[in-house]
Structure formats: C-alpha cells, structure tokens
Design a protein around this motif. Structure first.
Motif, PDB file in Angstrom:
ATOM      1  N   ILE A  66       0.754  -1.260   0.127  1.00 13.13           N
ATOM      2  CA  ILE A  66       0.053  -0.210   0.027  1.00 13.13           C
ATOM      3  C   ILE A  66       0.776   1.098  -0.007  1.00 13.13           C
ATOM      4  O   ILE A  66       0.659   2.072  -0.749  1.00 13.13           O
ATOM      5  CB  ILE A  66      -0.972  -0.049   1.279  1.00 13.13           C
ATOM      6  CG1 ILE A  66      -1.957  -1.186   1.003  1.00 13.13           C
ATOM      7  CG2 ILE A  66      -1.487   1.370   1.112  1.00 13.13           C
ATOM      8  CD1 ILE A  66      -3.052  -1.281   2.340  1.00 13.13           C
ATOM      9  N   ALA A 117       2.363   1.812  -3.516  1.00 13.30           N
ATOM     10  CA  ALA A 117       1.302   2.119  -4.305  1.00 13.30           C
ATOM     11  C   ALA A 117       0.656   3.884  -4.197  1.00 13.30           C
ATOM     12  O   ALA A 117       0.631   4.491  -4.931  1.00 13.30           O
ATOM     13  CB  ALA A 117      -0.237   1.406  -4.151  1.00 13.30           C
ATOM     14  N   GLU A 118       0.950   4.033  -2.801  1.00 11.76           N
ATOM     15  CA  GLU A 118       0.611   5.574  -2.426  1.00 11.76           C
ATOM     16  C   GLU A 118       1.630   6.466  -3.312  1.00 11.76           C
ATOM     17  O   GLU A 118       1.509   7.686  -3.500  1.00 11.76           O
ATOM     18  CB  GLU A 118       0.623   5.795  -0.843  1.00 11.76           C
ATOM     19  CG  GLU A 118      -0.770   5.368  -0.337  1.00 11.76           C
ATOM     20  CD  GLU A 118      -0.439   5.509   1.256  1.00 11.76           C
ATOM     21  OE1 GLU A 118      -1.795   5.180   1.875  1.00 11.76           O
ATOM     22  OE2 GLU A 118       0.438   5.627   1.748  1.00 11.76           O
ATOM     23  N   GLN A 119       2.896   5.899  -3.356  1.00 11.50           N
ATOM     24  CA  GLN A 119       4.158   6.521  -3.906  1.00 11.50           C
ATOM     25  C   GLN A 119       4.217   6.581  -5.400  1.00 11.50           C
ATOM     26  O   GLN A 119       4.952   7.300  -5.936  1.00 11.50           O
ATOM     27  CB  GLN A 119       5.232   6.382  -3.363  1.00 11.50           C
ATOM     28  CG  GLN A 119       5.358   6.341  -1.973  1.00 11.50           C
ATOM     29  CD  GLN A 119       5.146   7.887  -1.450  1.00 11.50           C
ATOM     30  OE1 GLN A 119       5.535   8.911  -2.138  1.00 11.50           O
ATOM     31  NE2 GLN A 119       4.387   8.078  -0.325  1.00 11.50           N
ATOM     32  N   GLY A 120       3.097   5.986  -5.931  1.00  9.95           N
ATOM     33  CA  GLY A 120       2.870   5.898  -7.524  1.00  9.95           C
ATOM     34  C   GLY A 120       3.440   4.663  -8.115  1.00  9.95           C
ATOM     35  O   GLY A 120       3.716   4.653  -9.615  1.00  9.95           O
ATOM     36  N   ASP A 148       3.203   0.708  -9.627  1.00  9.44           N
ATOM     37  CA  ASP A 148       2.350  -0.290  -9.764  1.00  9.44           C
ATOM     38  C   ASP A 148       2.560  -1.552  -9.066  1.00  9.44           C
ATOM     39  O   ASP A 148       3.500  -2.216  -8.758  1.00  9.44           O
ATOM     40  CB  ASP A 148       2.481  -0.576 -11.218  1.00  9.44           C
ATOM     41  CG  ASP A 148       2.089   0.720 -12.048  1.00  9.44           C
ATOM     42  OD1 ASP A 148       1.290   1.262 -11.504  1.00  9.44           O
ATOM     43  OD2 ASP A 148       2.851   0.752 -13.273  1.00  9.44           O
ATOM     44  N   GLY A 182      -6.926  -0.356  -2.746  1.00 14.77           N
ATOM     45  CA  GLY A 182      -7.119   0.808  -3.678  1.00 14.77           C
ATOM     46  C   GLY A 182      -5.875   1.264  -4.226  1.00 14.77           C
ATOM     47  O   GLY A 182      -4.864   0.580  -4.564  1.00 14.77           O
ATOM     48  N   HIS A 183      -5.667   2.361  -4.733  1.00 14.43           N
ATOM     49  CA  HIS A 183      -4.425   3.205  -5.133  1.00 14.43           C
ATOM     50  C   HIS A 183      -4.298   2.258  -6.517  1.00 14.43           C
ATOM     51  O   HIS A 183      -2.965   2.529  -6.984  1.00 14.43           O
ATOM     52  CB  HIS A 183      -3.344   3.119  -4.407  1.00 14.43           C
ATOM     53  CG  HIS A 183      -3.635   3.799  -2.965  1.00 14.43           C
ATOM     54  ND1 HIS A 183      -3.772   5.208  -2.837  1.00 14.43           N
ATOM     55  CD2 HIS A 183      -3.746   3.282  -1.688  1.00 14.43           C
ATOM     56  CE1 HIS A 183      -4.158   5.338  -1.502  1.00 14.43           C
ATOM     57  NE2 HIS A 183      -4.327   4.335  -0.747  1.00 14.43           N
ATOM     58  N   GLY A 184      -5.029   1.977  -7.246  1.00 14.17           N
ATOM     59  CA  GLY A 184      -4.772   1.221  -8.513  1.00 14.17           C
ATOM     60  C   GLY A 184      -4.065  -0.013  -8.439  1.00 14.17           C
ATOM     61  O   GLY A 184      -3.734  -0.603  -9.445  1.00 14.17           O
ATOM     62  N   THR A 185      -4.179  -0.652  -7.244  1.00 10.67           N
ATOM     63  CA  THR A 185      -3.381  -2.057  -7.010  1.00 10.67           C
ATOM     64  C   THR A 185      -4.355  -3.073  -7.618  1.00 10.67           C
ATOM     65  O   THR A 185      -5.445  -2.901  -7.802  1.00 10.67           O
ATOM     66  CB  THR A 185      -3.065  -2.268  -5.472  1.00 10.67           C
ATOM     67  OG1 THR A 185      -4.357  -2.248  -4.821  1.00 10.67           O
ATOM     68  CG2 THR A 185      -2.265  -1.028  -4.709  1.00 10.67           C
TER      69      THR A 185
END
Length: 225
Positions: free
Chosen positions: A17, A20-23, A25, A43-46
C-alpha cells in the motif's frame, strides 16, 4: 516501478500500500486467488491475484513467505529469473530468545533456492506497526533499513524504494552480511517483546562529527577504517 507482493500478510499489505501511494504499480499475490484480489481492494490502483501472477507482473518482488521454499510457492521458480527478490523475513523466535549463531541467513538460503533471482535482504528490523507512520512523520526520525545483496544495482533499487516511503537506507554490501542484519532483527524483537513492549522501537544509524580534541587523554588510532 512494477512491484509484486508475494504473500498477503501484514508486512506485504503494508509495504504494498505504501509503495502504491507513492505511485508504484503494485500487484498483491496469494496462494488463493480470491485472497489476493481481496488485499488489492486497498485501492491506489493495486491489482491482486495469485503468487504466479504477482511474480510475472513485478520487476521487484517482496517475498514475505517465511520458511517456505519458493518451489512450493510458484508453479515454477523460472518465473523469478532476473527479478529483484526482497527477503524481509526473520527466523522464528526460540524459547527464551536463545538464538543459535546464524551460519546461513534466510536470505542466503532463499538465494540458493532461486539462483536465477537477485535476492536482497531488507525491511526485517522493524515491527509492521512502524509502517503506519510512513512516509511522514517517519522520515523525520531517520529510521534505518539495512540492505544487503550481491548485486549492487539491485541494492540501489531497494534502497530507493525504502527512501520513497520515509526510511533511511543503509547499504550493507554483500548478501553474506544478511546474517548480521537478521541478528539485528532478532535483537529488535527481543526489545519489542521482552523489554519495552513497544512496537515502535527502531534503530537509526547516524554518523557523528569527529571529536576536535582528546579531552579524555591520548588514545590509539582505531582500526575501523
């Protein structure tokens, strides 16, 4: 970066997570397809799925499965060829913290099991609660992440990932040095469990300015150069 998380426990979920928060993938893997997908609901596109799918997806893989041969985790270890494989595991805690000397680290054992991967030791010297503070205010405390691996470029990649989420990476050189890093992890757990009962106990390695005078008397030159 494309990061695959192998294992769906606290450590993998927390670091995944954060990255992912840091951009980055991130793909969460698990032995059970539905469990991997459930973790990805963070979330965060994971994304989420099987361990095989996570390994195929990621250029960097976080291996959180303790004490399990990768041959039992993946349909074929060939899926790890050329991948950076971060080992964040520690040995089980024996009764009375009577740890035997580490003659082969978990990271070295992992490297022997998957010689086609670039194994790097990191993230084993703090409780997972610490990740709740990342990247701020964690970065203000300069908490050290000790990084060891035989491939210098792989070490630099892992150090960069540590810095992204607020840690202060320390390059510890060759993978053999993971024995000492795992020993530090054992000591930290000793403090957490038997002494302080505080999951936010960490280690920060700092360099002090040299003494300008020998006010304590003459001393011989150290051989630690």
């Amino acid at each position: 970066m494309k990061i695959g998380i192998i294992g769906s426990g606290n450590m993998g979920r927390s670091l995944g997570i954060l990255w992912a928060e840091q951009g980055h993938d991130v793909f969460f893997g698990a032995r059970d397809l539905e469990k991997g997908k459930a973790v990805a609901e963070a979330g965060h596109g994971t994304k989420g799925g099987t361990n095989d799918e996570a390994a195929i997806f990621g250029d960097i893989l976080l291996y959180t499965v303790r004490g399990v041969n990768p041959a039992e985790v993946f349909s074929s270890t060939e899926v790890l060829s050329g991948k950076i494989l971060i080992d964040c595991n520690n040995f089980d805690i024996p009764e009375g913290f009577a740890f035997p000397p580490i003659v082969q680290s978990l990271a070295e054992k992992l490297a022997a099991e998957v010689p086609n991967a670039l194994v790097v030791k990191a993230f084993n010297t703090m409780a997972q609660e610490v990740f709740e503070l990342a990247p701020t205010p964690l970065k203000d405390y300069e908490v050290s992440v000790f990084v060891a691996g035989d491939d210098s470029q792989a070490r630099q990649v892992v150090m960069s990932l540590a810095k992204d989420i607020g840690f202060a990476p320390v390059d510890c050189g060759a993978l053999r040095n993971a024995r000492m890093i795992e020993g530090v992890g054992d000591f930290i757990r000793f403090l957490l469990i038997s002494q302080l009962q505080n999951p936010y106990t960490t280690i920060s390695v700092n360099t002090l300015p040299p003494a300008q005078q020998q006010r304590l008397g003459g001393r011989q030159t150290s051989n630690l150069h």
